[in-house]
Design a protein around this motif. Structure first.
Motif, mmCIF file in Angstrom:
data_model
loop_
_atom_site.group_PDB
_atom_site.id
_atom_site.type_symbol
_atom_site.label_atom_id
_atom_site.label_comp_id
_atom_site.label_asym_id
_atom_site.label_seq_id
_atom_site.Cartn_x
_atom_site.Cartn_y
_atom_site.Cartn_z
ATOM 1 N N LEU A 16 0.832 -1.196 0.000
ATOM 2 C CA LEU A 16 0.000 0.000 0.000
ATOM 3 C C LEU A 16 0.871 1.252 0.000
ATOM 4 N N PHE A 17 0.239 2.409 -0.202
ATOM 5 C CA PHE A 17 0.981 3.669 -0.108
ATOM 6 C C PHE A 17 1.389 3.952 1.332
ATOM 7 N N GLY A 18 0.572 3.539 2.275
ATOM 8 C CA GLY A 18 0.885 3.742 3.687
ATOM 9 C C GLY A 18 0.426 5.099 4.177
ATOM 10 N N ASN A 19 0.254 5.192 5.483
ATOM 11 C CA ASN A 19 -0.185 6.431 6.118
ATOM 12 C C ASN A 19 0.618 6.604 7.398
ATOM 13 N N ILE A 20 1.769 7.288 7.285
ATOM 14 C CA ILE A 20 2.689 7.404 8.420
ATOM 15 C C ILE A 20 2.051 8.144 9.588
ATOM 16 N N GLU A 21 1.195 9.125 9.319
ATOM 17 C CA GLU A 21 0.565 9.862 10.422
ATOM 18 C C GLU A 21 -0.336 8.944 11.246
ATOM 19 N N ASN A 22 -1.110 8.107 10.574
ATOM 20 C CA ASN A 22 -1.949 7.162 11.313
ATOM 21 C C ASN A 22 -1.090 6.145 12.053
ATOM 22 N N CYS A 23 -0.004 5.713 11.428
ATOM 23 C CA CYS A 23 0.918 4.777 12.104
ATOM 24 C C CYS A 23 1.450 5.392 13.391
ATOM 25 N N ARG A 24 1.774 6.696 13.345
ATOM 26 C CA ARG A 24 2.291 7.375 14.541
ATOM 27 C C ARG A 24 1.226 7.475 15.618
ATOM 28 N N LYS A 25 -0.015 7.746 15.213
ATOM 29 C CA LYS A 25 -1.121 7.842 16.167
ATOM 30 C C LYS A 25 -1.322 6.495 16.876
ATOM 31 N N VAL A 26 -1.321 5.431 16.089
ATOM 32 C CA VAL A 26 -1.490 4.079 16.635
ATOM 33 C C VAL A 26 -0.303 3.720 17.528
ATOM 34 N N ALA A 27 0.903 4.046 17.089
ATOM 35 C CA ALA A 27 2.118 3.740 17.866
ATOM 36 C C ALA A 27 2.100 4.445 19.225
ATOM 37 N N ASN A 28 1.623 5.686 19.252
ATOM 38 C CA ASN A 28 1.551 6.409 20.525
ATOM 39 C C ASN A 28 0.584 5.728 21.485
ATOM 40 N N LYS A 29 -0.526 5.211 20.965
ATOM 41 C CA LYS A 29 -1.479 4.480 21.817
ATOM 42 C C LYS A 29 -0.839 3.223 22.375
ATOM 43 N N ILE A 30 -0.082 2.515 21.537
ATOM 44 C CA ILE A 30 0.562 1.266 21.970
ATOM 45 C C ILE A 30 1.620 1.558 23.044
ATOM 46 N N VAL A 31 2.423 2.595 22.825
ATOM 47 C CA VAL A 31 3.451 2.948 23.799
ATOM 48 C C VAL A 31 2.808 3.373 25.113
ATOM 49 N N GLY A 32 1.622 3.982 25.028
ATOM 50 C CA GLY A 32 0.928 4.441 26.226
ATOM 51 C C GLY A 32 0.237 3.360 27.033
ATOM 52 N N LEU A 33 0.215 2.130 26.536
ATOM 53 C CA LEU A 33 -0.456 1.039 27.254
ATOM 54 C C LEU A 33 0.260 0.723 28.573
#
Length: 89
Positions: free
Chosen positions: A72-89
């Motif tokens: 896919l083309f990818g969506n780095i901004e969404n990846c960062r949003k998701v990554a921040n949630k994961i790190v915050g667990l």
């Protein structure tokens, strides 16, 4: 990692839910039977979380899955949003 096995399992489920509900780069989360598409990715991201990876490392890994594995083309901004949630667990 000093986390108990139970806590690791809970964390795995939490990461699975976040990836399924909020990352879902190919929109397969509309189809419950497509969940197998993500199982290998969940394990990889879970391992990064257990190693205390920073949000950018997790985001880059998600982006690499989108662009490399899924083509896919990818969506780095969404990846960062998701990554921040994961790190915050």
């Amino acid at each position: 990692n000093s986390m108990s096995l139970t806590n690791q399992q809970i964390l795995f489920k939490q990461i699975d839910e976040i990836l399924w509900n909020e990352w879902a780069p190919i929109g397969v989360n509309e189809f419950e039977n497509a969940k197998g598409e993500y199982s290998g990715y969940v394990y990889h991201i879970w391992r990064l979380k257990l190693q205390n990876a920073d949000p950018e490392t997790i985001a880059q890994n998600l982006f690499k899955i989108e662009t490399g594995n899924m083509g896919l083309f990818g969506n780095i901004e969404n990846c960062r949003k998701v990554a921040n949630k994961i790190v915050g667990l």
